[in-house]
Design a protein around this motif. Structure first.
Motif: not given
Length: 461
Positions: A1-28
């Motif tokens: 993400a740091d390299a992408f920001r440097t090359e493309e000027g786009v920030d990437v914002h993260f929310q970390f968690g277990g795949s199952g937890t994230l999927l539940s949050q996405i559905k909601v």
């Protein structure tokens, strides 16, 4: 993400968690741009629930038993995890991908293992941290994490080695900026970009397409597929942030061009070919080893509305004074098949006397039928689905009077994954193909091109 920001000027914002937890949050929440999953099961669940679109795998992860460096507890097997003296940590299978993997491996013994684990947490990084700090003696983690945390190492066991998982970046259907999301996903999988970072961190990268800020997909397509391809191309290119260069021509022309391009450095090979029939794929199996069937259409005779010349059978095409149009056998699949249908029926010489026009594509023949310049042509049924007001289609009594349209990606294409995503885009529009007069074959499994059998009647001269 740091390299992408440097090359493309786009920030990437993260929310970390277990795949199952994230999927539940996405559905909601129904928000976000990318879902980065550690396993295929979570991706399948997200696909079934309609929360993701494109999926770009970027790494393979193998689970191992993580232990303190030097393996002081002498953990050698999966069975050792059941020792009462061993403090074991596993990730929660309801929250984390690796937890699901452990539950699968343990099978009927999962409850026994879960009952005696000292620590169960929602993410694999948390249990790797506990192991690094000495809070537990063993933990089942992804192998890459053993290189990222100090003081630990991995023990491979057959039960876990048999369950590698793919990590993927999937574009959420809720994304308001899919082209940017796909760009970062492509960056993540590109060997020169994310692949190099992942390899240095101990992951096994899955080679994506070579990096390009705005990739160009070179597509060669048969004429019968033209209207459908053109209607979908712009939407696909816009969503992908890509361009698509398309050449429509007969399969005979395409095969000749491919052979020339192979021996001439100045001609570009297409990344993919959308062919009029499977027999084309067999001719270039070395370059396009797998063909994915998409649709099927009948080959038959087209006459003027009301059939004033009473053309009902192939033999009727030989009647005196009939103006017949055929596709060129040396330039198109349709022309090649038509010639062999007539030859195998013993009608080639008789019908040939009435042929006043030969064209590379069926569309050209239909145009001549509209003007009244021809009395009958042999084309695909799909070519006349929108011409029912002025033209009629007559079936041919021959086993070979059909064609299966297939999509094939060049084996060494630098845009292979992009081409496969276009195939997925085509598959997502079954109703449009059926409305255009095609029969759907898109649920069929891909076919190895070299295994395609050309029937004897089609090989005979």
């Amino acid at each position: 993400a740091d390299a992408f920001r440097t090359e493309e000027g786009v920030d990437v914002h993260f929310q970390f968690g277990g795949s199952g937890t994230l999927l539940s949050q996405i559905k909601v929440s129904r928000s976000g741009d990318l879902f980065v999953s550690a396993d295929d099961i979570s991706v399948e669940m997200a696909t079934r629930s309609g929360h993701i679109r494109e999926v770009i795998p970027f790494a393979v992860q193998t689970p191992v038993i993580g232990v303190r460096r030097g393996n002081p507890k002498c953990v050698r097997s999966f069975e050792d995890l059941f020792q009462n003296s061993l403090r074991v940590a596993v990730a929660n299978p309801e929250a984390a991908s690796i937890g699901k993997t452990v539950r699968t491996v343990a099978g009927s013994r999962w409850e026994a293992l879960a009952a005696r684990v000292a620590v169960m947490k929602p993410t694999v990084t948390e249990i790797a941290a506990d192991l690094s700090l000495g809070a537990v003696d063993a933990a089942i983690v992804w192998e890459a994490l053993t290189l990222q945390f100090q003081g630990i190492e991995g023990v491979h066991v057959p039960e876990l080695d048999a369950h590698p998982e793919r990590a993927s970046a999937a574009v959420l259907t809720a994304s308001k900026q899919p082209a940017v999301a796909l760009k970062f996903a492509r960056f993540l999988a590109a060997p020169e970009k994310g692949g190099a970072v992942l390899a240095a961190a101990g992951y096994v990268p899955l080679a994506g397409d070579h990096w390009s800020r705005k990739p160009n997909l070179a597509l060669s397509s048969g004429g019968v597929n033209g209207s459908m391809v053109e209607s979908l191309l712009q939407r696909f290119a816009t969503r992908e942030g890509a361009t698509v260069t398309t050449v429509f021509n007969g399969c005979g022309v395409s095969c000749a061009a491919l052979k020339t391009a192979r021996s001439t450095a100045f001609l570009e090979l297409p990344d993919a070919r959308y062919a009029c029939d499977l027999c084309w794929a067999a001719a270039v199996a070395d370059q396009f080893p797998e063909a994915a069937p998409l649709t099927e259409t009948e080959i038959g005779m087209v006459v003027q509305r009301g059939n004033p010349r009473k053309v009902h059978t192939l033999g009727d095409l030989a009647q005196s004074g009939l103006r017949v149009g055929l596709c060129r056998a040396d330039q198109s699949t349709l022309g090649h098949v038509t010639r062999h249908i007539l030859k195998s029926s013993g009608l080639w010489e008789g019908v040939r006397q009435n042929v006043v026009l030969e064209e590379p594509t069926a569309d050209s023949l239909i145009s001549q039928m509209r003007t009244g310049a021809l009395d009958a042509v042999i084309v695909y049924k799909a070519n006349v689905s929108s011409e029912v007001a002025s033209l009629e289609f007559c079936s041919i009594a021959h086993a070979g009077a059909k064609a299966v349209q297939c999509f094939a990606v060049r084996a060494d294409s630098p845009n292979r994954q992009l081409a496969l995503r276009f195939l997925d885009a085509l598959r997502a529009h079954r109703a449009d193909f059926e409305k255009a007069g095609f029969e759907w074959r898109g649920n069929s499994a891909p076919i190895q091109s070299k295994a395609i059998e050309i029937p004897g009647w089609l090989r005979e001269e």
